[in-house]
Design an enzyme around this catalytic site. Structure first.
Site, PDB file in Angstrom:
ATOM      1  N   GLN A   8      10.515   0.709 -28.631  1.00 21.83           N
ATOM      2  CA  GLN A   8       9.545   0.133 -29.838  1.00 21.83           C
ATOM      3  C   GLN A   8       8.198   0.744 -29.891  1.00 21.83           C
ATOM      4  OE1 GLN A   8      10.148  -4.112 -29.470  1.00 21.83           O
ATOM      5  NE2 GLN A   8      10.957  -3.957 -27.507  1.00 21.83           N
ATOM      6  N   ASP A  38       2.195   0.305  -3.892  1.00 21.66           N
ATOM      7  CA  ASP A  38       3.030  -0.318  -2.869  1.00 21.66           C
ATOM      8  C   ASP A  38       3.766   0.661  -1.898  1.00 21.66           C
ATOM      9  OD1 ASP A  38       2.060  -2.502  -3.868  1.00 21.66           O
ATOM     10  OD2 ASP A  38       3.800  -3.591  -4.058  1.00 21.66           O
ATOM     11  N   LYS A  64      -2.383  -7.306  -2.415  1.00 22.06           N
ATOM     12  CA  LYS A  64      -1.978  -8.352  -3.375  1.00 22.06           C
ATOM     13  C   LYS A  64      -0.775  -9.248  -2.742  1.00 22.06           C
ATOM     14  CE  LYS A  64       1.289  -4.917  -5.635  1.00 22.06           C
ATOM     15  NZ  LYS A  64       2.566  -5.686  -5.435  1.00 22.06           N
ATOM     16  N   CYS A  82       7.415  -4.298  -8.882  1.00 23.35           N
ATOM     17  CA  CYS A  82       5.895  -4.357  -8.696  1.00 23.35           C
ATOM     18  C   CYS A  82       5.130  -3.268  -9.562  1.00 23.35           C
ATOM     19  CB  CYS A  82       5.446  -4.156  -7.094  1.00 23.35           C
ATOM     20  SG  CYS A  82       5.815  -5.417  -6.025  1.00 23.35           S
ATOM     21  N   VAL A  87       6.384   2.185  -6.055  1.00 25.29           N
ATOM     22  CA  VAL A  87       7.754   1.324  -5.819  1.00 25.29           C
ATOM     23  C   VAL A  87       7.325  -0.137  -5.924  1.00 25.29           C
ATOM     24  CG1 VAL A  87       8.611   3.270  -4.503  1.00 25.29           C
ATOM     25  CG2 VAL A  87       7.624   1.296  -3.314  1.00 25.29           C
ATOM     26  N   THR A  88       8.843  -0.870  -6.350  1.00 28.93           N
ATOM     27  CA  THR A  88       9.706  -0.265  -6.875  1.00 28.93           C
ATOM     28  C   THR A  88       9.519  -0.306  -8.363  1.00 28.93           C
ATOM     29  OG1 THR A  88      10.974  -2.390  -6.888  1.00 28.93           O
ATOM     30  CG2 THR A  88      11.588  -0.954  -5.138  1.00 28.93           C
ATOM     31  N   LYS A 119       3.553  -9.529  -7.128  1.00 21.27           N
ATOM     32  CA  LYS A 119       4.366  -8.348  -7.350  1.00 21.27           C
ATOM     33  C   LYS A 119       3.418  -7.597  -8.459  1.00 21.27           C
ATOM     34  CE  LYS A 119       8.001  -9.739  -5.271  1.00 21.27           C
ATOM     35  NZ  LYS A 119       8.037  -9.079  -3.886  1.00 21.27           N
ATOM     36  N   GLU A 160       1.499  -4.625  -1.096  1.00 19.13           N
ATOM     37  CA  GLU A 160       1.902  -6.074  -1.184  1.00 19.13           C
ATOM     38  C   GLU A 160       1.822  -6.742   0.254  1.00 19.13           C
ATOM     39  OE1 GLU A 160       5.757  -6.526  -3.178  1.00 19.13           O
ATOM     40  OE2 GLU A 160       5.958  -8.721  -2.527  1.00 19.13           O
TER      41      GLU A 160
HETATM   42  N1  TIU Z   1       6.612  -3.608  -4.170  1.00 12.77           N
HETATM   43  C1  TIU Z   1       7.727  -4.168  -4.844  1.00 12.77           C
HETATM   44  O1  TIU Z   1       8.422  -3.689  -5.569  1.00 12.77           O
HETATM   45  N2  TIU Z   1       8.202  -5.444  -4.121  1.00 12.77           N
HETATM   46  C2  TIU Z   1       9.274  -5.677  -4.059  1.00 12.77           C
HETATM   47  O2  TIU Z   1       9.782  -6.851  -3.516  1.00 12.77           O
HETATM   48  N3  TIU Z   1      10.459  -4.879  -4.685  1.00 12.77           N
HETATM   49  C3  TIU Z   1      11.739  -5.035  -4.539  1.00 12.77           C
HETATM   50  O3  TIU Z   1      12.234  -4.222  -5.244  1.00 12.77           O
HETATM   51  N4  TIU Z   1      12.138  -5.909  -3.802  1.00 12.77           N
END
Ligand code: TIU
Length: 234
Positions: A211, A33, A138, A171, A166-167, A141, A81
């Site tokens: 772990q 993303d 996609k 995702c 990210v993030t 997430k 996304e």
């Molecule tokens: N790609 C992704 O992480 N989508 C999000 O909406 N991330 C947020 O941190 N909001």
């Protein structure tokens, strides 16, 4: 086409919680993303109230990771996304979550927010896919949910995955957990990922490798660049 050059058939990365070995030909990189909507002002990330400035620093590191993998002929997967223009693949729960002032599908300076094909939903220029690389669009997430990713990876005999994007805690983590449950050995490149919340990034890295590597491994890009090569393979 990648040049046909000799490359090591495996690498061993000094990672946490312990060394991560991967077979080059059975390893894919998944870049999650890296879209304008998350990284640049005026997009989806900003509409959720986030300061998007932090994320741009990962772009050159993510590019270095991609280029390292490309040079070795590894499978490169980019995810985005994004939703269909009629929002038929966007659950109401996602559309309305947080009662935002600007919703998915609304107009923005970079086109309709998080709609596939719009300027904002596309990748930042530096991380645009090359011809032949896999692009997964996609709606969720996680990158395995409602996509062909699982089929693509199994057809390519992939067993190991390197992650950036990210993030970190949304995702990237969701996709790593999906991949881990599907039997993939997963390494997150720590400086090729970022969060709007630095403490969430650190917590995610810690929980992935806790772990004994309950979700997978983590290492900085420098550790990959210094990875110990296995046999040379023509
Ligand atoms: N790609 C992704 O992480 N989508 C999000 O909406 N991330 C947020 O941190 N909001």
């Amino acid at each position: 086409m990648m040049p046909s050059i000799p490359y090591p058939d495996s690498y061993e990365v000094a990672a946490e919680p312990y060394g991560f070995d991967f077979p080059t030909a059975q390893t894919a990189v998944i870049m999650i993303d890296m879209q304008r909507d998350f990284i640049l002002p005026g997009g989806f990330g900003a509409s959720l109230g986030n300061d998007v400035g932090r994320l741009a620093a990962t772009v050159p590191v993510a590019r270095h990771l991609l280029d390292w993998c490309r040079a070795r002929g590894m499978l490169v997967v980019h995810t985005k996304e994004a939703h269909a223009g009629d929002l038929s693949d966007c659950p109401l729960s996602k559309l309305n979550r947080g009662n935002p002032s600007v919703r998915i599908g609304d107009p923005s300076p970079m086109g309709r927010i998080l709609i596939d094909g719009e300027e904002g939903s596309d990748f930042v220029d530096e991380l645009a896919p090359l011809p032949g690389e896999v692009v997964i669009v996609k709606p969720g997430k996680g990158a395995f949910h409602a996509t062909e990713l699982g089929n693509i990876l199994s057809k390519a005999n992939i067993t190991h995955l390197l992650f950036g994007g990210v993030t970190t805690e949304v995702c990237v983590q969701t996709t790593m957990r999906e991949a881990n449950d599907r039997g993939y050995e997963c390494l997150l490149i720590e400086d090729a990922t970022e969060s709007y919340f630095p403490e969430f990034k650190q917590a995610t890295i810690a929980m992935i490798r806790a772990q004994g590597g309950i979700v997978g491994w983590t290492a900085p890009l420098s550790a990959l660049l210094l990875a110990i090569p296995g046999h040379l393979h023509e």
